[in-house]
Write a protein that holds these residues in place. Structure first.
Motif, mmCIF file in Angstrom:
data_model
loop_
_atom_site.group_PDB
_atom_site.id
_atom_site.type_symbol
_atom_site.label_atom_id
_atom_site.label_comp_id
_atom_site.label_asym_id
_atom_site.label_seq_id
_atom_site.Cartn_x
_atom_site.Cartn_y
_atom_site.Cartn_z
ATOM 1 N N UNK A 13 57.576 32.828 20.920
ATOM 2 C CA UNK A 13 58.323 33.232 19.731
ATOM 3 C C UNK A 13 57.488 34.152 18.829
ATOM 4 N N UNK A 14 56.867 35.111 19.476
ATOM 5 C CA UNK A 14 56.087 36.136 18.785
ATOM 6 C C UNK A 14 57.039 37.261 18.413
ATOM 7 N N UNK A 15 56.948 37.721 17.182
ATOM 8 C CA UNK A 15 57.785 38.840 16.742
ATOM 9 C C UNK A 15 57.016 40.134 16.984
ATOM 10 N N UNK A 16 57.640 41.031 17.681
ATOM 11 C CA UNK A 16 57.041 42.311 18.027
ATOM 12 C C UNK A 16 57.730 43.395 17.209
ATOM 13 N N UNK A 22 65.729 45.752 20.055
ATOM 14 C CA UNK A 22 66.914 44.910 19.953
ATOM 15 C C UNK A 22 66.562 43.422 19.940
ATOM 16 N N UNK A 23 65.501 43.033 20.634
ATOM 17 C CA UNK A 23 65.127 41.625 20.723
ATOM 18 C C UNK A 23 63.606 41.508 20.599
ATOM 19 N N UNK A 24 63.093 41.345 19.387
ATOM 20 C CA UNK A 24 61.646 41.335 19.176
ATOM 21 C C UNK A 24 60.978 39.989 19.435
ATOM 22 N N UNK A 25 61.710 38.981 19.934
ATOM 23 C CA UNK A 25 61.154 37.651 20.183
ATOM 24 C C UNK A 25 60.568 37.617 21.590
ATOM 25 N N UNK A 26 59.243 37.553 21.690
ATOM 26 C CA UNK A 26 58.575 37.601 22.992
ATOM 27 C C UNK A 26 57.613 36.427 23.150
ATOM 28 N N UNK A 27 57.095 36.254 24.345
ATOM 29 C CA UNK A 27 56.029 35.311 24.647
ATOM 30 C C UNK A 27 54.973 36.074 25.434
ATOM 31 N N UNK A 28 53.721 35.607 25.359
ATOM 32 C CA UNK A 28 52.689 36.240 26.168
ATOM 33 C C UNK A 28 51.613 35.234 26.547
#
Length: 93
Positions: free
Chosen positions: A32-35, A8-14
């Protein structure tokens, strides 16, 4: 295929954290990494894992059938080589 929050929300940080005692605390960071789910499966990747990760067969035997492969699509990656080391931002298209 089960739905995961990333569907549902593929915008992540790591951020990476070395766990091998590497001096100077080097790390990688991205926002703003797309998973997204990969078209590859863990069965496809298994030979490479067995070749490069010590004792991975034990992991595979225990939970291999439950693992899901994701791909990260990032535009900028901040690299910090640690105390006294080089800092740079790598940009990907």
């Amino acid at each position: 295929m089960c739905n995961l929050p990333y569907d549902q929300n593929p915008d992540i940080a790591f951020i990476t954290i070395p766990n091998d005692g590497t001096a100077g605390n080097p790390y990688l960071r991205a926002q703003h990494v797309k998973l997204q789910r990969s078209t590859k499966t863990m069965t496809d990747l298994l030979p490479q894992y067995l070749e490069t990760v010590p004792n991975y067969q034990q992991v595979w035997d225990a939970i291999g059938s439950t693992l899901v492969v994701f791909e990260l699509q990032l535009t900028d990656l901040f690299v910090d080589a640690g105390v006294g080391g080089e800092k740079q931002t790598l940009t990907f298209n």
